[in-house]
Write a protein that holds these residues in place. Structure first.
Motif, PDB file in Angstrom:
ATOM      1  N   ALA A   1      23.557  30.893  40.736  1.00  0.00           N
ATOM      2  CA  ALA A   1      23.710  31.785  39.390  1.00  0.00           C
ATOM      3  C   ALA A   1      23.016  33.133  39.391  1.00  0.00           C
ATOM      4  O   ALA A   1      22.714  34.326  39.375  1.00  0.00           O
ATOM      5  CB  ALA A   1      23.321  31.004  38.049  1.00  0.00           C
ATOM      6  N   GLU A   2      21.509  32.471  40.075  1.00  0.00           N
ATOM      7  CA  GLU A   2      20.201  34.149  40.187  1.00  0.00           C
ATOM      8  C   GLU A   2      20.501  35.587  41.739  1.00  0.00           C
ATOM      9  O   GLU A   2      21.152  35.726  41.456  1.00  0.00           O
ATOM     10  CB  GLU A   2      19.075  33.171  41.357  1.00  0.00           C
ATOM     11  CG  GLU A   2      17.779  34.230  41.632  1.00  0.00           C
ATOM     12  CD  GLU A   2      17.300  33.759  42.321  1.00  0.00           C
ATOM     13  OE1 GLU A   2      16.784  32.825  43.045  1.00  0.00           O
ATOM     14  OE2 GLU A   2      15.959  34.140  41.758  1.00  0.00           O
TER      15      GLU A   2
ATOM     16  N   GLY B   1      22.786  37.351  40.354  1.00  0.00           N
ATOM     17  CA  GLY B   1      22.510  39.000  39.756  1.00  0.00           C
ATOM     18  C   GLY B   1      22.734  38.013  37.880  1.00  0.00           C
ATOM     19  O   GLY B   1      21.894  38.920  37.176  1.00  0.00           O
ATOM     20  N   ILE B   2      22.709  36.445  37.682  1.00  0.00           N
ATOM     21  CA  ILE B   2      22.296  36.448  36.055  1.00  0.00           C
ATOM     22  C   ILE B   2      20.932  35.774  36.326  1.00  0.00           C
ATOM     23  O   ILE B   2      19.993  35.335  37.325  1.00  0.00           O
ATOM     24  CB  ILE B   2      23.125  34.746  36.172  1.00  0.00           C
ATOM     25  CG1 ILE B   2      24.938  34.930  35.797  1.00  0.00           C
ATOM     26  CG2 ILE B   2      22.251  34.420  34.698  1.00  0.00           C
ATOM     27  CD1 ILE B   2      24.975  33.726  35.972  1.00  0.00           C
ATOM     28  N   ASN B   3      19.802  36.524  35.175  1.00  0.00           N
ATOM     29  CA  ASN B   3      18.694  36.298  35.009  1.00  0.00           C
ATOM     30  C   ASN B   3      18.476  35.096  34.854  1.00  0.00           C
ATOM     31  O   ASN B   3      18.687  35.060  33.791  1.00  0.00           O
ATOM     32  CB  ASN B   3      18.459  37.374  33.982  1.00  0.00           C
ATOM     33  CG  ASN B   3      17.025  37.565  33.666  1.00  0.00           C
ATOM     34  OD1 ASN B   3      15.898  36.243  34.307  1.00  0.00           O
ATOM     35  ND2 ASN B   3      16.699  38.616  33.588  1.00  0.00           N
TER      36      ASN B   3
ATOM     37  N   PRO C   1      18.451  40.460  41.667  1.00  0.00           N
ATOM     38  CA  PRO C   1      19.942  40.860  41.982  1.00  0.00           C
ATOM     39  C   PRO C   1      20.548  40.760  41.656  1.00  0.00           C
ATOM     40  O   PRO C   1      21.869  42.090  41.793  1.00  0.00           O
ATOM     41  CB  PRO C   1      20.121  39.178  41.822  1.00  0.00           C
ATOM     42  CG  PRO C   1      18.592  37.884  42.422  1.00  0.00           C
ATOM     43  CD  PRO C   1      17.798  39.421  41.523  1.00  0.00           C
ATOM     44  N   ARG C   2      21.021  40.956  40.303  1.00  0.00           N
ATOM     45  CA  ARG C   2      21.836  42.144  39.722  1.00  0.00           C
ATOM     46  C   ARG C   2      22.019  43.221  39.843  1.00  0.00           C
ATOM     47  O   ARG C   2      22.668  44.001  39.736  1.00  0.00           O
ATOM     48  CB  ARG C   2      21.401  41.950  37.847  1.00  0.00           C
ATOM     49  CG  ARG C   2      21.657  42.779  36.976  1.00  0.00           C
ATOM     50  CD  ARG C   2      23.366  42.103  36.586  1.00  0.00           C
ATOM     51  NE  ARG C   2      24.219  43.065  37.546  1.00  0.00           N
ATOM     52  CZ  ARG C   2      26.027  42.461  38.136  1.00  0.00           C
ATOM     53  NH1 ARG C   2      26.069  40.984  37.242  1.00  0.00           N
ATOM     54  NH2 ARG C   2      26.784  43.233  38.481  1.00  0.00           N
TER      55      ARG C   2
ATOM     56  N   LEU D   1      22.720  44.366  43.192  1.00  0.00           N
ATOM     57  CA  LEU D   1      24.683  44.003  42.517  1.00  0.00           C
ATOM     58  C   LEU D   1      24.569  45.835  42.113  1.00  0.00           C
ATOM     59  O   LEU D   1      26.334  46.189  43.065  1.00  0.00           O
ATOM     60  CB  LEU D   1      25.037  42.935  42.062  1.00  0.00           C
ATOM     61  CG  LEU D   1      25.016  41.319  42.705  1.00  0.00           C
ATOM     62  CD1 LEU D   1      25.238  41.099  41.428  1.00  0.00           C
ATOM     63  CD2 LEU D   1      26.260  42.192  43.780  1.00  0.00           C
TER      64      LEU D   1
ATOM     65  N   ILE E   1      32.032  35.356  38.805  1.00  0.00           N
ATOM     66  CA  ILE E   1      29.977  35.289  38.185  1.00  0.00           C
ATOM     67  C   ILE E   1      29.444  36.476  38.272  1.00  0.00           C
ATOM     68  O   ILE E   1      28.517  36.585  37.541  1.00  0.00           O
ATOM     69  CB  ILE E   1      29.553  33.825  39.273  1.00  0.00           C
ATOM     70  CG1 ILE E   1      28.093  33.359  38.360  1.00  0.00           C
ATOM     71  CG2 ILE E   1      29.331  34.758  40.750  1.00  0.00           C
ATOM     72  CD1 ILE E   1      27.904  32.688  39.231  1.00  0.00           C
TER      73      ILE E   1
END
Ligand code: ATP
Ligand code: MG
Lengths: 367, 509
Positions: free
Chosen positions: A246-247, A250-252, B332-333, B336, B364
């Protein structure tokens, strides 16, 4: 040949329930009571009349909600032992807002519910925050928060300005905040006359039948929707299943933990609100935990962390609690047998391997 | 090699068929393995190799078919039955308890005790005897989490031997090993067969089959194609038998036409889990339209470099620019969003949520965007349609976007990740060991896809432990050693020995 390892969770649950009842019967037998008699008293105590059924539902309502709370957290990878504390905070909030903030009914009920949900949410998110920020295990922090909630409750309830004179509880909430069906009308002359004419409704009105169960079902549907249809549920579940992936995606994960505990806490807070506005109408000083949160853990387990499963498991547990309360006065068998039965069921569900093994051996014998 | 005895059949599987719903994973497969032989199973991703050996080990129960061990018919109900018949298995993904020591893991479930008290001394002695006998050198008191993957694998092998295994199943044992570790493993396998053990090995690397195996059974889409004597066939014979067409091992590509700089790393410092510097002053540049390959021995800072580039790990100092913007310190977001996509090295840890379907995994990184969701509600038809397209395009098998990722074969899991990352249409694609566990046909496909990205004017950073792959696919090669790029060469006409020398810390001539 069918793969015996693929037996459904439902099958295991049903077998566990039967085993639990069986163990309960053995113990009853062992301590000198007739289990058939005890169980028939219980069954009759649950299904014997509309009134009993109504009570069963009332007993089930708060634990369905705490069960949903535990199940939701679990689906997102967190173990919410703190449903108890969140429940207490929610109940206290409902008692206070229900008494001190007079409003018209149509506003008052939603206002009370929202306040309790918010309080439970905040309480839950403390544990979520501690985990996200400092890596504190939520099991430990929620257990501690349970005790803090208990003492906080007693601090408020026993405060001279808040306490109802001559009691160890808050003032009863205003009529406008109650969710009990027709609570005022059913005692009025009109209501009395109606009840005389309709014994069925009379039976129901003799209990504090309330909208709590409907709220619980609504909550279950909402949880189901959140988990399966929304981006929020998608991300929370992803974190629960595999937080590394998940990390990476890009999920916080930190804010996920907090949101998840906040939602779980809100559900337990709602449980407290429903109990106060639908049944007790007050918050009282607590000498010990009441157990609604802990019972929620059993409900979630038996319900396989599925919202609909929680509703069914909550009803089952509620029925046992209410029906079981009748065996002591009738035949003298101890009420604790209910806890033993529930404990056994949970134990068996937690050991699916054992049941699968038993099934496999049975199959072999059959061959 | 050649320890096998034609008169003794250790394993015979007859007409094995395994269905999962409508999917036929194994279709009437026969397999005969003689005592003392090394028997390789070869087949494309999802061909049914793991499924077949899982049936032999009692993990799956075939829909039909019989299994004979040393001539005796056995119904493999559970792994315990298999173990009782002298079968041991080392899985594609290890199953060790991390905080336990090597010996504790080996004896787990079969502890020796004296009057109910664990007899650690005797257990250690027994384990060490086994380890010496087969040349499986280990440190018995080390914790699993502190030892290398190669060592963990030895522990797995010892574990089976400790339980008295005579027939060892190794499912893709070399996929996770470094080249040196692979050589060691081959030696170990030879020691084992010297002493009469029988080995069934699954691998996608044809060279390894040539090196260790006596016989090879080729499986294609669940069906057995043939069993061949390895000495009689060439690597390309094996490849075409398995894929059903000619496979090219060379990557055809035009001369690169590098454009603007996309990724620029300056003097990067990153620490590893134990707080020891792992990346120490690394600098590199990747331009549009080129593939920079990073060659190096495992453990020279590759993982930490990738972690820092993807925002998983904090860097100590330095600068990472993507299209001129500093991305160091972003999560990471955020990274991206700078159009950086990464194929991670560990597909089960970082790459996939195994409980999710293919479709759910594919979105995801984009689930919050239209058309996959609107105002917080997921749009399942759009998600499935998009996923279906990628599943077709990247030849994921089975071609069902609702399939649970955890049930996919290892190679198909990898394809899902590659499909997702490439279809993000990034400016920079970071590919870490992108072909680990893939069959030769799929490798060819992935290599072509990377080159296609390059040709579309994207920057590609390829990090791989396989020197062949780096040389074949890249335009330029940077050699990483002790956390620094110690040398750079053009891939065209690169000298393997020269690179090898630099990888080992020799001077960069
Ligand atoms: N438990 C399961 N449930 C459903 N399908 C499965 C299961 N296990 C395997 N499959 C399917 O069976 C097929 C064969 O899978 P298997 O893992 O045996 O492939 P493989 O040859 O080992 O491939 P790889 O080289 O990629 O590891 C695949 O399509 C896979 O998705
Ligand atoms: Mg496999």
């Amino acid at each position: 040949m069918k793969n015996p390892l693929k037996n459904s969770a439902l099958g295991i649950t049903l077998i566990s329930i039967l085993l639990g009842l069986f163990v309960g019967a053995l113990i009853l037998l062992f301590i000198g009571y007739n289990p058939i008699e005890a169980y028939s008293v219980m069954l009759n105590g649950i299904f014997g009349s509309v009134r009993y059924l109504s009570w069963t539902i009332i007993y089930a309502t708060p634990i369905i909600l705490t069960g949903l709370s535990v199940a939701f957290a679990f689906k997102t990878g967190l173990f919410n032992i703190g449903a108890e504390g969140q429940y207490i905070v929610g109940a206290l909030t409902a008692a206070l807002v229900g008494y001190y903030v007079p409003m018209p009914t149509l506003l008052h009920i939603p206002f009370v519910l929202i306040c309790s949900i918010t309080a439970g949410s905040l309480w839950g998110s403390i544990a979520g925050y501690l985990k996200a920020r400092f890596g504190v295990n939520e099991v430990i922090s929620t257990i501690m928060l349970n005790w803090i909630a208990l003492y906080l409750n007693n601090f408020f309830v026993l405060n001279e300005k808040i306490k109802r004179p001559g009691s160890e509880a808050t003032n009863k909430i205003l009529d406008s905040a109650k969710i009990i069906f027709f609570d005022v009308w059913k005692k009025s002359p009109d209501g009395q006359a109606f009840r005389k004419a309709h014994p069925f409704f009379n039976d129901i009105f003799r209990t504090p039948a309330n909208a709590g169960f409907l709220i619980a079902i609504l909550a279950a549907v909402l949880v189901l929707l959140i988990l399966n249809k929304t981006t929020l549920g998608y991300s929370l579940k992803a974190v629960g299943f595999n937080k590394d992936a998940a990390e990476f995606g890009g999920i916080n994960i930190k804010s996920s933990m907090i949101s998840s505990m906040a939602i779980a806490g809100g559900l337990s807070g709602l449980a407290g609100a429903v109990q106060v506005t639908g049944f007790t109408r007050e918050a009282s000083a607590l000498a010990a935990m009441e157990g609604y949160g802990f019972e929620g853990i059993s409900v979630a387990l038996i319900g396989a962390n599925n919202p609909i499963g929680c509703v069914l498991a909550g009803l089952f547990y509620g029925a046992l609690k209410y029906g079981g309360s009748k065996i002591q006065p009738r035949i003298g068998a101890p009420y604790e047998i209910i806890s033993i039965i529930m404990g056994t069921i949970v134990l068996f569900i937690a050991m699916p391997k054992l049941i699968r093994m038993m099934k496999i051996t049975k199959k072999k014998e059959a061959e | 090699m050649n320890n096998y005895d034609f008169d003794q059949i250790a394993v015979e599987m007859k007409g094995i068929t395994q269905k999962f719903g409508s999917l036929v994973a194994n279709d009437n497969i026969d397999l005969t393995v003689h005592k003392g032989e090394v028997h390789a199973l070869l087949g494309e991703n999802g061909a049914g190799k793991t499924t077949l050996v899982n049936s032999l080990y009692g993990l799956y129960h075939p829909t039909s078919g019989d299994i004979f061990i040393n001539g005796e018919k056995v119904v493999m109900d559970t792994p315990n039955v298999a173990i009782g018949h002298g079968i041991g298995m080392v899985h594609q993904h290890f199953m060790l308890i991390k905080p336990f020591t090597v010996v504790e893991n080996i004896i787990l479930g079969k502890e020796t005790h004296k009057h109910g008290v664990l007899d650690m001394e005797r257990a250690t002695k027994e384990v060490m005897e086994l380890s010496e006998r087969y040349g499986l050198t280990i440190d018995p008191t080390a914790c699993i989490q502190d030892i290398t993957v190669g060592m963990q694998q030895r522990v797995e092998i010892l574990k089976t031997l400790y339980r008295g295994a005579d027939i060892l199943i190794l499912d893709e044992p070399t996929a996770v090993l470094t080249p040196q570790e692979i050589l060691d493993l081959i030696k170990i396998i030879n020691n084992l067969t010297d002493q009469g053990k029988t080995i069934i090995i699954i691998t996608h690397k044809l060279k390894e089959i040539k090196d260790v195996a006596d016989f090879c059974t080729i499986i294609r889409r669940g069906k057995k194609i043939d069993t061949v004597k390895v000495a009689d066939v060439s690597e390309s014979d094996l490849a075409s038998m398995m894929v059903g067409r000619e496979v090219s091992f060379k990557v055809d590509k035009e001369e690169s036409e590098p454009g603007d700089i996309v990724l620029e790393v300056n003097d990067l410092h990153v620490k590893d889990n134990r707080d020891i510097p792992a990346v120490e002053g690394l600098s590199l540049k990747v331009r549009r339209g080129e593939i920079l390959g990073i060659a190096g021995v495992d453990g020279n800072g590759q993982n930490e470099l990738v972690d820092a580039l993807t925002g998983i790990r904090k860097a100590e100092s330095g600068e990472v620019l993507v299209n001129g913007n500093n991305i160091l310190g972003l999560n990471p977001r955020g990274i991206l969003d700078h159009k950086v996509s990464t194929i991670p090295q560990d597909r089960q840890k970082r790459g996939l949520v195994l409980e999710y379907s293919i479709a759910e995994n594919i979105i995801i990184e984009n689930y919050k965007k239209a058309p996959f969701s609107r105002k917080g509600w997921l749009n399942f038809p759009a998600i499935r349609e998009y996923a279906r397209k990628l599943v077709k395009e990247f030849d994921v098998r089975p071609d069902d976007e609702n399939y649970i990722s955890g049930s996919l074969s290892g190679g198909n899991q990898q394809k899902v990740i590659i499909a997702r990352e490439i279809s993000n249409n990034p400016d920079l694609l970071i590919a870490v060991q992108p072909t680990r566990g893939l069959d030769v046909g799929a490798i060819e496909y992935v290599h072509k896809a990377l080159v296609a990205q390059r040709d579309k004017g994207k920057a590609v950073l390829l990090i791989s432990l396989e020197l062949d792959e780096v040389i074949n696919v890249s335009d330029r090669i940077g050699v990483i050693y002790e956390g620094k790029i110690v040398g750079e060469v053009k891939a065209e006409g690169a000298d393997e020995n020269e690179i090898g020398l630099m990888m080992a810390g020799g001077s960069n001539s």
